[in-house]
Design an enzyme around this catalytic site. Structure first.
Site, PDB file in Angstrom:
ATOM      1  N   SER A 118       0.848  -1.200   0.000  1.00  0.00           N
ATOM      2  CA  SER A 118       0.000   0.000   0.000  1.00  0.00           C
ATOM      3  C   SER A 118       0.877   1.240   0.000  1.00  0.00           C
ATOM      4  O   SER A 118       2.007   1.216   0.513  1.00  0.00           O
ATOM      5  CB  SER A 118      -0.901   0.020   1.239  1.00  0.00           C
ATOM      6  N   TYR A 167      -1.292   0.401  10.551  1.00  0.00           N
ATOM      7  CA  TYR A 167      -1.485  -0.261   9.260  1.00  0.00           C
ATOM      8  C   TYR A 167      -0.320   0.060   8.327  1.00  0.00           C
ATOM      9  O   TYR A 167       0.217  -0.824   7.649  1.00  0.00           O
ATOM     10  CB  TYR A 167      -2.806   0.194   8.646  1.00  0.00           C
TER      11      TYR A 167
END
Length: 242
Positions: free
Chosen positions: A135, A148
């Protein structure tokens, strides 16, 4: 002879989109995920689209006990694997319950790394392609999702090392860094912009795999966005609410 692909997280929007694209190429598919009803529907759809075969397997990425069974389904030869699993609780939920950090790390980093490391002997001997979906969140710690982001940064680093480990074997590793994608995980989140459909991401992934790219951002404009974000001095960045 058709390719065989293991798709981890095939019940996710991006995983499902890639499986459909691979089916149209005639690939054999092993669709692994938590929602078996959804997997069965996707498998039927993939067979109708031309997949050589489409099997399903229940996957709990947090429990490595079932990993060997899924890997064995691919058979002993060349194998390809795409990893779409992920979990992104809201940062304020993690701040209130730090025990959630273990789950975030397990789903986004430890579990995928354990699964892929188990494929090393097969990849080293027979070759294949690994697609690891990381990501843009892993490029820099942001106050809105830094746990995250830390897990995805770790996965990016793992994929880089795996790519080097497999150099010269005929196997290749593609690191994929999506920006905002229209998925269940991102639905309803504040601050979303330039949201891409999963089908766009799947097209970019297949193109990158065919060309043996090392790292891609998808859509491609995220490379420039993240270059700007990484260039902001820390003394300024820490004051930004992003």
């Amino acid at each position: 002879m058709s390719e065989t692909w293991i798709v981890l997280g095939a019940s996710s929007a991006m995983g499902r989109a890639l499986a459909r694209s691979l089916a149209e190429r005639g690939a054999g598919l092993i669709l692994a995920g938590r929602d078996e009803d959804d997997l069965a529907a996707t498998a039927a759809d993939c067979r109708a689209r031309g997949a050589a075969d489409a099997e399903i397997a229940r996957l709990d990425i947090g429990d490595p006990a079932g990993f060997d069974d899924i890997r064995a389904m691919a058979g002993p030869g060349r194998v390809n694997c795409a990893v779409f699993v992920g979990d992104m609780p809201a940062q304020d939920e993690i701040d209130a319950d730090p025990a959630l950090i273990d789950r975030v790390m397990r789903v986004n980093l430890t579990g995928p790394a354990q699964f892929l490391t188990g494929l090393l002997p097969q990849l080293s001997e027979h070759g294949g392609t690994v697609v690891g979906v990381s990501s843009v969140a892993g490029d820099r710690g942001r106050q809105g999702n830094y746990v995250y982001g830390a897990a995805k940064a770790g996965f990016t680093t793992y994929l880089s090392g795996l790519r080097s480990r497999l150099e010269g074997t005929g196997a290749h590793v593609v690191t994929v860094k999506p920006g905002f994608v229209d998925t269940a995980m991102t639905w309803g989140l504040p601050g979303m912009f330039l949201v891409a459909p999963p089908e766009r991401v799947a097209r970019d992934i297949l193109r990158a795999a065919d060309r043996k790219r090392d790292v891609i951002y998808t859509p491609g404009f995220w490379r420039a966005i993240m270059l700007i974000i990484r260039s902001i001095p820390e003394r300024v960045f820490k004051r930004l609410s992003i």
